[in-house]
Design an enzyme around this catalytic site. Structure first.
Site, short mmCIF file in Angstrom:
data_model
loop_
_atom_site.label_atom_id
_atom_site.label_comp_id
_atom_site.label_asym_id
_atom_site.label_seq_id
_atom_site.Cartn_x
_atom_site.Cartn_y
_atom_site.Cartn_z
N GLY A 106 -46.66 -21.03 3.98
CA GLY A 106 -47.52 -20.68 3.24
C GLY A 106 -48.16 -19.29 3.45
CG PHE A 132 -53.51 -29.02 -5.27
CD1 PHE A 132 -53.74 -29.32 -4.01
CD2 PHE A 132 -52.75 -28.53 -6.05
CE1 PHE A 132 -52.32 -29.21 -3.38
CE2 PHE A 132 -51.49 -28.21 -5.10
CZ PHE A 132 -51.28 -28.87 -3.83
CG ASP A 142 -58.18 -29.25 2.47
OD1 ASP A 142 -59.08 -29.33 2.01
OD2 ASP A 142 -56.89 -29.96 2.20
CD GLU A 202 -52.76 -21.93 7.97
OE1 GLU A 202 -52.10 -21.24 7.24
OE2 GLU A 202 -52.82 -23.18 8.32
NE ARG A 224 -43.99 -22.49 -0.34
CZ ARG A 224 -44.63 -23.00 0.46
NH1 ARG A 224 -45.96 -22.64 0.81
NH2 ARG A 224 -44.30 -24.31 0.97
P1 IMP Z 1 -55.74 -28.91 6.55
O1 IMP Z 1 -56.76 -27.96 6.87
O2 IMP Z 1 -55.16 -29.66 7.87
O3 IMP Z 1 -56.15 -30.18 5.76
O4 IMP Z 1 -54.52 -28.45 5.77
C1 IMP Z 1 -54.26 -27.27 5.21
C2 IMP Z 1 -53.00 -27.28 4.55
O5 IMP Z 1 -53.23 -28.09 3.44
C3 IMP Z 1 -52.57 -26.05 4.07
O6 IMP Z 1 -51.98 -25.15 5.14
C4 IMP Z 1 -51.81 -26.20 2.78
O7 IMP Z 1 -50.61 -26.46 3.14
C5 IMP Z 1 -52.30 -27.56 2.42
N1 IMP Z 1 -53.41 -27.18 1.35
C6 IMP Z 1 -54.83 -27.65 1.41
N2 IMP Z 1 -55.11 -27.26 0.15
C7 IMP Z 1 -54.34 -26.82 -0.74
C8 IMP Z 1 -54.38 -26.43 -1.98
O8 IMP Z 1 -55.13 -26.39 -2.85
N3 IMP Z 1 -53.10 -26.11 -2.62
C9 IMP Z 1 -51.89 -26.02 -1.88
N4 IMP Z 1 -51.84 -26.57 -0.52
C10 IMP Z 1 -53.09 -26.74 0.01
MG MG Z 2 -47.75 -27.07 0.97
#
Ligand code: IMP
Ligand code: MG
Length: 195
Positions: A55, A163, A114, A110, A176
């Protein structure tokens, strides 16, 4: 003239987007500002920018060309065991860094944060390798979703709790390549099923 195609040029991908949150030009401008700040703060430190595949690669590619000091770049790749373990922040390291980082000034890049669980896991993994410093630069921040506090040295934009896709962000590996970031239509979650 903008170097980007208009959203309509992306046809069916753009049709799946409900509305655009950040245009390619807005992202470009913000990435330039982040690059300028990093160039000032890390002058003389030869920082190592570390990204997570897949990503973060568009952000990394744009950001590093806005950094005007000597620097190096490396990547890690991770995968989730399952949705459940991912919720606990457990990820499997698929690809590690190419070199040791002890004594290096590491800036972790990054694209989106999230819950913070993935990032927290990766930072813990890097911290034990004794870098001289370890900071985080994130482009998109969903701060209201955070389950664990992660200090962010650099931040591009705040995101609503929706999302989103584009600029490296995928839904089932798609979208992407969109140069902008938009909210996915509810129908698109079903449309992509089985494709
Ligand atoms: P977290 O911070 O551990 O919850 O995970 C973050 C990961 O969730 C990111 O690296 C993305 O791969 C994915 N992610 C979180 N929000 C989104 C979104 O709105 N669209 C696409 N991928 C997302
Ligand atoms: Mg993903």
């Amino acid at each position: 003239m903008s170097r980007y195609y208009p959203p309509e040029a992306y046809g069916e991908l753009n049709d799946d987007v409900n509305y655009i949150l950040f245009s390619a030009e807005e992202i470009d401008q913000r990435v330039r500002e982040l690059g300028q700040a990093i160039s000032v703060d890390y002058a003389g430190l030869n920082p190592l920018l570390v990204g997570v595949l897949k990503g973060s690669f568009p952000f990394m590619a744009d950001l590093l060309r806005m950094i005007t000091i000597p620097m190096e770049v490396d990547f890690m790749a991770v995968s989730s065991y399952s949705a459940e373990t991912r919720n606990q922040g457990l990820v499997r390291l698929e690809k590690d860094l190419g070199e040791p980082i002890d004594g290096r000034h590491v800036l972790f890049i990054e694209h989106v944060i999230d819950t913070g669980l993935t990032l927290n896991y990766l930072l813990r993994n890097l911290r034990v390798r004794n870098p001289a410093s370890l900071k985080v630069c994130v482009l998109f921040d969903k701060s209201h979703r955070r389950l664990i506090d992660v200090p962010l040295a650099y931040k591009g934009f705040d995101l609503p709790d929706r999302f989103v896709v584009g600029y490296g962000l995928d839904y089932r590996e798609r979208y992407r390549n969109l140069p902008f970031v938009g909210v996915l239509k509810a129908e698109a979650f079903y449309l992509n099923d089985g494709k």
